[in-house]
Design an enzyme around this catalytic site. Structure first.
Site, PDB file in Angstrom:
ATOM      1  N   ARG A   5      32.608  39.266  46.608  1.00 25.18           N
ATOM      2  CA  ARG A   5      32.201  39.764  45.294  1.00 25.18           C
ATOM      3  C   ARG A   5      30.921  39.035  44.879  1.00 25.18           C
ATOM      4  O   ARG A   5      30.930  37.814  44.697  1.00 25.18           O
ATOM      5  CB  ARG A   5      33.325  39.520  44.266  1.00 25.18           C
ATOM      6  CG  ARG A   5      32.918  39.942  42.904  1.00 25.18           C
ATOM      7  CD  ARG A   5      33.980  39.755  41.823  1.00 25.18           C
ATOM      8  NE  ARG A   5      33.305  39.989  40.568  1.00 25.18           N
ATOM      9  CZ  ARG A   5      33.316  39.156  39.528  1.00 25.18           C
ATOM     10  NH1 ARG A   5      34.038  38.061  39.540  1.00 25.18           N
ATOM     11  NH2 ARG A   5      32.621  39.431  38.451  1.00 25.18           N
TER      12      ARG A   5
ATOM     13  N   HIS B 206      26.443  40.898  35.645  1.00 24.58           N
ATOM     14  CA  HIS B 206      27.099  39.605  35.405  1.00 24.58           C
ATOM     15  C   HIS B 206      26.175  38.781  34.488  1.00 24.58           C
ATOM     16  O   HIS B 206      25.613  37.768  34.886  1.00 24.58           O
ATOM     17  CB  HIS B 206      27.354  38.911  36.747  1.00 24.58           C
ATOM     18  CG  HIS B 206      28.306  37.752  36.698  1.00 24.58           C
ATOM     19  ND1 HIS B 206      29.449  37.686  37.443  1.00 24.58           N
ATOM     20  CD2 HIS B 206      28.271  36.574  36.010  1.00 24.58           C
ATOM     21  CE1 HIS B 206      30.080  36.545  37.231  1.00 24.58           C
ATOM     22  NE2 HIS B 206      29.379  35.847  36.356  1.00 24.58           N
TER      23      HIS B 206
ATOM     24  N   GLU C 236      33.280  39.920  32.677  1.00 26.92           N
ATOM     25  CA  GLU C 236      33.666  39.133  31.501  1.00 26.92           C
ATOM     26  C   GLU C 236      32.881  39.444  30.230  1.00 26.92           C
ATOM     27  O   GLU C 236      32.168  38.589  29.708  1.00 26.92           O
ATOM     28  CB  GLU C 236      33.524  37.640  31.811  1.00 26.92           C
ATOM     29  CG  GLU C 236      34.440  37.166  32.911  1.00 26.92           C
ATOM     30  CD  GLU C 236      34.327  35.659  33.174  1.00 26.92           C
ATOM     31  OE1 GLU C 236      33.553  34.972  32.476  1.00 26.92           O
ATOM     32  OE2 GLU C 236      35.008  35.179  34.075  1.00 26.92           O
TER      33      GLU C 236
ATOM     34  N   ASN D 240      39.889  37.761  35.749  1.00 20.26           N
ATOM     35  CA  ASN D 240      39.355  36.422  36.018  1.00 20.26           C
ATOM     36  C   ASN D 240      40.177  35.473  35.168  1.00 20.26           C
ATOM     37  O   ASN D 240      40.302  35.698  33.960  1.00 20.26           O
ATOM     38  CB  ASN D 240      37.900  36.299  35.556  1.00 20.26           C
ATOM     39  CG  ASN D 240      36.944  37.219  36.308  1.00 20.26           C
ATOM     40  OD1 ASN D 240      37.339  37.954  37.198  1.00 20.26           O
ATOM     41  ND2 ASN D 240      35.678  37.154  35.949  1.00 20.26           N
TER      42      ASN D 240
ATOM     43  N   TYR E 295      41.386  31.231  34.448  1.00 21.14           N
ATOM     44  CA  TYR E 295      41.211  29.817  34.750  1.00 21.14           C
ATOM     45  C   TYR E 295      42.282  28.944  34.118  1.00 21.14           C
ATOM     46  O   TYR E 295      42.879  28.112  34.766  1.00 21.14           O
ATOM     47  CB  TYR E 295      39.805  29.368  34.308  1.00 21.14           C
ATOM     48  CG  TYR E 295      38.732  29.971  35.198  1.00 21.14           C
ATOM     49  CD1 TYR E 295      38.252  29.286  36.295  1.00 21.14           C
ATOM     50  CD2 TYR E 295      38.245  31.261  34.977  1.00 21.14           C
ATOM     51  CE1 TYR E 295      37.303  29.838  37.145  1.00 21.14           C
ATOM     52  CE2 TYR E 295      37.304  31.831  35.819  1.00 21.14           C
ATOM     53  CZ  TYR E 295      36.836  31.111  36.902  1.00 21.14           C
ATOM     54  OH  TYR E 295      35.910  31.668  37.747  1.00 21.14           O
TER      55      TYR E 295
ATOM     56  N   GLU F 151      38.497  36.442  39.857  1.00 21.07           N
ATOM     57  CA  GLU F 151      38.034  35.045  39.821  1.00 21.07           C
ATOM     58  C   GLU F 151      39.195  34.139  39.485  1.00 21.07           C
ATOM     59  O   GLU F 151      40.038  34.477  38.641  1.00 21.07           O
ATOM     60  CB  GLU F 151      36.979  34.806  38.720  1.00 21.07           C
ATOM     61  CG  GLU F 151      35.606  35.274  39.058  1.00 21.07           C
ATOM     62  CD  GLU F 151      34.599  34.940  37.952  1.00 21.07           C
ATOM     63  OE1 GLU F 151      34.770  33.915  37.246  1.00 21.07           O
ATOM     64  OE2 GLU F 151      33.640  35.713  37.808  1.00 21.07           O
TER      65      GLU F 151
HETATM   66  O1  IFM Z   1      30.746  30.509  36.651  1.00 21.26           O
HETATM   67  C1  IFM Z   1      31.545  31.315  35.848  1.00 21.26           C
HETATM   68  C2  IFM Z   1      31.341  32.782  36.199  1.00 21.26           C
HETATM   69  O2  IFM Z   1      30.014  33.152  36.081  1.00 21.26           O
HETATM   70  C3  IFM Z   1      32.150  33.649  35.272  1.00 21.26           C
HETATM   71  N1  IFM Z   1      33.522  33.229  35.208  1.00 21.26           N
HETATM   72  C4  IFM Z   1      33.800  31.822  35.034  1.00 21.26           C
HETATM   73  C5  IFM Z   1      33.013  30.990  36.029  1.00 21.26           C
HETATM   74  C6  IFM Z   1      33.302  29.494  35.810  1.00 21.26           C
HETATM   75  O3  IFM Z   1      32.964  29.122  34.531  1.00 21.26           O
END
Ligand code: IFM
Length: 456
Positions: free
Chosen positions: A80, A124, A169, A290, A292, A363
């Protein structure tokens, strides 16, 4: 090497890695690329830690053959990356730059030759500067221009690209770019940023339609989501967390998956033509998440500005972000809470039921800033622990019936982490920014081994 102690994944599960144009390509003035919102933002003193810029970044523009080799050796099924809109259409509208398309031709063909499925994101965050200066995503026109750009790339690549992502995002660009001024274009509009959310969603829908009309298929979006927990059971905290949840999560998912904004946000959103909702909810083939870490949110704390990645947020916001204690943290100070990943995915299934298409994790990753040691190794065990725990958590969600088809680790290599510059290293491959030497980390070999053992 011994088989990793990970649960089994389906043999057709897609293993991938992610990157994005401005974070890795460099070559910002080469071959007719036009400037983007990020070129302008990084030039403003004090915007990016250490004054870092993406001017050179990982020099991927020139080193892509080496990066493809690294991915081929890693064994990923898919890559990706993102197209830089202003490389392809320097002004964001009007004439196409053949050299820009030419770069992506070489990248796409190189990936196909290596047996890796090119999985591009059309946008992006690097908005063509001319469009940004005309109001950027606050201006509805930008969504229309995006539709035209999607048609250009669709017509050029439809026969070679097996998986497409429209937008990355929109929540982060809306909140950090237009709401809090932490990302380009650096505006601090608070809730005044919400029209940008609508226009990004509209761009997504127009993009899906343009891609399909051009013959492309297998189209999704990469939306950032975080489980939101209330700081306490008090009514104030629960209410504040609920508002945040709607603004950070559901405002970006509901319109796509149900055709309507969350009711609770009606008073904050501009009046929206019904036809827009039809466009935004154009059926997609899959939905990309995505993710985290979870967020802990409470009522505003008097006299104390909430922080986001070390940046102060507007103290007048009706919620505050709290520190989630009792968990390990990445070097970016993000809490590591794998169980929240399961909760998020199961929550999607519960919220959308049959309306939810298959999911991809587009992500997931951790900033672990381990460097190269004297033996030339990068012993980033904490990243391995992060991946291992999150893949277990993913498997738990899949066992609970969530249909997840693939996982893209963020990121293939260390890169330009936006306002944090080069200070945060998310890569499986270490990049020495002085020499551009690439060094696969221990986590790269761990992922390689995992992929080998899961493939038939
Ligand atoms: O680096 C970023 C990415 O561009 C978008 N999602 C989160 C990642 C980490 O912060």
């Amino acid at each position: 090497m011994e088989k990793p102690a990970l649960p089994r994944f389906p043999s057709d599960f897609v293993w991938g890695v992610s990157t994005a144009s401005y974070q890795i390509e460099g070559a910002v003035k080469e071959d007719g690329r036009g400037p983007s919102s990020w070129d302008a933002f990084v030039a403003e003193p004090g915007r990016v830690l250490g004054g870092d810029t993406g001017d050179v970044a990982c020099d991927h523009y020139h080193r892509y053959p080496e990066d493809i080799r690294l991915m081929a050796e890693l064994g990923v099924d898919a890559y990706r990356f993102s197209f830089s809109w202003s490389r392809i259409q320097p002004g964001g509208t009007g004439p196409v730059n053949p050299a820009g398309l030419g770069f992506y031709d070489k990248l796409v063909d190189g990936l196909l030759d290596a047996g890796i499925a090119p999985s591009p994101t059309l946008f992006h965050w690097d908005t063509p500067l001319e469009l940004e200066q005309a109001g950027g995503w606050l201006n509805r026109d930008t969504a229309e221009r995006f539709g035209e750009y999607a048609q250009i790339v669709g017509e050029h690549f439809a026969d070679r690209i097996p998986r497409w992502i429209t937008v990355n995002e929109p929540v982060v660009l809306t909140m950090l770019g237009y709401g809090a001024g932490i990302h380009a274009p650096g505006l601090e509009l608070g809730f005044g940023a919400l029209p940008a959310a609508h226009h990004l969603l509209l761009a997504h829908g127009l993009g899906v339609q343009a891609l399909r009309a051009a013959g492309a298929s297998n189209i999704g979006i990469a939306n950032n989501h975080a489980v939101t927990w209330s700081a306490s059971t008090s009514e104030e905290d629960v209410q504040a967390a609920g508002l945040y949840d709607n603004i950070a999560n559901w405002i970006f998912a509901d319109p796509i998956l149900t055709g309507a904004y969350p009711q609770e946000l009606a008073s904050l959103l501009p009046e929206v033509p019904e036809a827009d909702m039809v466009v935004i909810s154009t059926p997609i083939d899959w939905y990309g998440i995505n993710s985290y870490n979870p967020m802990l949110v409470g009522a505003p704390t008097v006299g104390e500005a909430a922080l986001m990645d070390g940046h102060e947020l507007d103290a007048s916001l009706p919620f505050s972000l709290r520190e989630l204690q009792g968990y390990p943290r990445t070097d970016f100070d993000w809490p590591v809470v794998p169980a929240a990943f399961t909760e998020l995915l199961v929550g999607f299934k519960e919220r959308y039921g049959k309306k939810l298409p298959p999911l991809y994790i587009t992500e997931n990753g951790a900033a672990i800033n381990t460097g190269v040691d004297v033996d030339g190794r990068v012993p980033d065990q904490r990243r391995i622990d992060f991946m291992d725990a999150h893949l277990h958590a993913l498997r738990v969600a899949m066992d609970a019936g969530v249909d997840v088809r693939g996982y893209f680790y963020w990121s293939l290599m260390d890169n330009f982490e936006w306002a944090a510059g080069f200070s945060q290293r998310f890569g499986l491959v270490h990049v020495d920014y002085e020499t551009q030497k690439r060094t696969p980390k221990d986590s790269y070999y761990w992922y390689q081994d995992l992929i080998r053992h899961t493939q038939p």
